[in-house]
Design an enzyme around this catalytic site. Structure first.
Site, short mmCIF file in Angstrom:
data_model
loop_
_atom_site.label_atom_id
_atom_site.label_comp_id
_atom_site.label_asym_id
_atom_site.label_seq_id
_atom_site.Cartn_x
_atom_site.Cartn_y
_atom_site.Cartn_z
N TRP A 15 2.86 -1.81 3.57
CA TRP A 15 2.90 -3.01 4.42
C TRP A 15 2.32 -4.25 3.75
O TRP A 15 2.37 -5.34 4.32
CB TRP A 15 2.19 -2.73 5.74
CG TRP A 15 3.02 -1.94 6.71
CD1 TRP A 15 4.31 -1.54 6.53
CD2 TRP A 15 2.63 -1.46 8.00
NE1 TRP A 15 4.74 -0.85 7.64
CE2 TRP A 15 3.73 -0.79 8.55
CE3 TRP A 15 1.43 -1.55 8.74
CZ2 TRP A 15 3.68 -0.20 9.82
CZ3 TRP A 15 1.38 -0.95 9.99
CH2 TRP A 15 2.50 -0.29 10.52
N LYS A 16 1.70 -4.06 2.58
CA LYS A 16 1.08 -5.21 1.90
C LYS A 16 0.15 -5.95 2.89
O LYS A 16 -0.46 -5.30 3.72
CB LYS A 16 2.17 -6.11 1.30
CG LYS A 16 3.17 -5.28 0.48
CD LYS A 16 4.12 -6.08 -0.35
CE LYS A 16 5.03 -5.10 -1.12
NZ LYS A 16 5.92 -5.80 -2.07
N HIS A 100 -0.08 -0.97 -7.99
CA HIS A 100 1.06 -1.79 -7.54
C HIS A 100 1.15 -3.02 -8.44
O HIS A 100 0.14 -3.59 -8.84
CB HIS A 100 0.89 -2.20 -6.08
CG HIS A 100 2.16 -2.75 -5.51
ND1 HIS A 100 2.57 -4.04 -5.76
CD2 HIS A 100 3.13 -2.19 -4.77
CE1 HIS A 100 3.74 -4.23 -5.18
NE2 HIS A 100 4.11 -3.12 -4.56
N GLY A 178 10.82 -7.36 -3.43
CA GLY A 178 10.85 -8.52 -2.55
C GLY A 178 11.92 -9.52 -2.89
O GLY A 178 11.91 -10.65 -2.38
N GLY A 239 9.20 -4.67 2.47
CA GLY A 239 9.68 -5.48 3.59
C GLY A 239 10.38 -4.72 4.71
O GLY A 239 10.09 -4.93 5.89
P1 13P Z 1 10.16 -4.60 -1.06
O1 13P Z 1 10.71 -3.33 -0.43
O2 13P Z 1 9.81 -5.63 -0.06
O3 13P Z 1 11.01 -5.07 -2.19
O4 13P Z 1 8.76 -4.17 -1.73
C1 13P Z 1 8.71 -3.07 -2.55
C2 13P Z 1 7.29 -2.75 -2.83
O5 13P Z 1 6.59 -3.48 -3.50
C3 13P Z 1 6.73 -1.52 -2.24
O6 13P Z 1 5.48 -1.22 -2.78
#
Ligand code: 13P
Length: 254
Positions: A15-16, A100, A178, A239
């Site tokens: 989820w960042k 990450h 992203g 995302g």
């Molecule tokens: P996205 O799925 O938003 O491209 O992000 C990938 C990610 O960094 C998962 O750790």
């Protein structure tokens, strides 16, 4: 050579820096009601640190495991802003994402630190989800294989061979994170097979068992094709994991 059937698929949501505690609980209320037939897949949710405790409580009677997005390798100390493995264990957190690309690029996480974090997590019986991946410039320069080999070798250097299979590796090409520019199924398969063959240099039985997932613009529409590749054991989703219906569709694809 390596049969995917030996490996249980894993889908993790990263989820960042999204979702408060209230938003986490709202997601889980909606998601938990719909995961009835996902018994074949390991589900991991990585909310921000502030929502870890609430997520663990909300998922206690569910198959979902909760993991952190980062951890410090020392048990305690003068490390302002950091969270230790004993602190995660106290909350019944089951693992942590480490390495990450956002942490490597924006917060100076180094291969040297990762070489300490991964074995520290394994020693505490927490699941390390180690991210590796090349930048666009590295891919264009034909350096993908060398970058992946360097990261895998350095970050797992201190993990004894018999313990390697306890690590989940996430192949996340930086140019796909992203951006909506998902790796093609062939690119994902090729890179993940390279990572697996690098592990096989150390131990071929472990290489056949270790789970390696793909991350980078995984969506409901492309997940099934990616996860059907022989070496791709699931996904690490950014995302699209923020929406319970999208994330469920991706889990079902695994
Ligand atoms: P996205 O799925 O938003 O491209 O992000 C990938 C990610 O960094 C998962 O750790």
């Amino acid at each position: 050579m390596h049969s995917a059937s030996q490996r249980r698929p894993l889908v993790a949501a990263n989820w960042k820096m999204y979702k408060t505690v209230a938003e986490t609980e709202d997601f889980l209320d909606r998601f938990l009601g719909s995961i009835g037939n996902l018994g074949e897949v390991d589900l991991v949710l990585c909310p921000p640190a502030t929502a870890l405790a609430a997520a663990v409580e909300r998922t206690r009677r569910s198959p979902i495991r909760i993991a952190a997005q980062n951890v410090h390798e020392q048990e305690a100390g003068p490390f302002t802003g950091e969270i230790s493995i004993p602190m995660l264990r106290e909350l019944d957190v089951a693992g942590a994402v480490v390495g990450h690309s956002e942490r490597r690029a924006l917060f100076c996480e180094t291969d040297e630190a990762l070489a300490r974090k991964v074995p520290a997590l394994l020693s505490a019986e927490l699941l390390p989800i180690l991210c590796v991946g090349e930048s666009e410039a590295e891919r264009d320069a034909g350096e993908t294989e060398a970058v992946l080999a360097r990261q895998v070798d350095a970050d797992l250097a201190a993990v004894p061979d018999p313990k390697l299979a306890g690590v989940v590796i996430a192949y996340e090409p930086i140019w796909a994170i992203g951006t909506g520019r998902t790796a093609t199924t062939e690119q994902a398969q090729e890179a993940i097979a390279l990572i697996r063959s690098r592990i096989a240099v150390r131990d071929s039985a472990v290489a056949a068992r270790i789970r390696i997932v793909y991350g980078g613009s995984v969506k409901p529409g492309n997940a099934a094709g990616l996860f059907a590749q022989p070496d791709v054991d699931g996904g690490l989703v950014g995302g699209a994991s923020l929406d319970p219906e999208d994330f469920l569709a991706i889990c079902e694809a695994a």
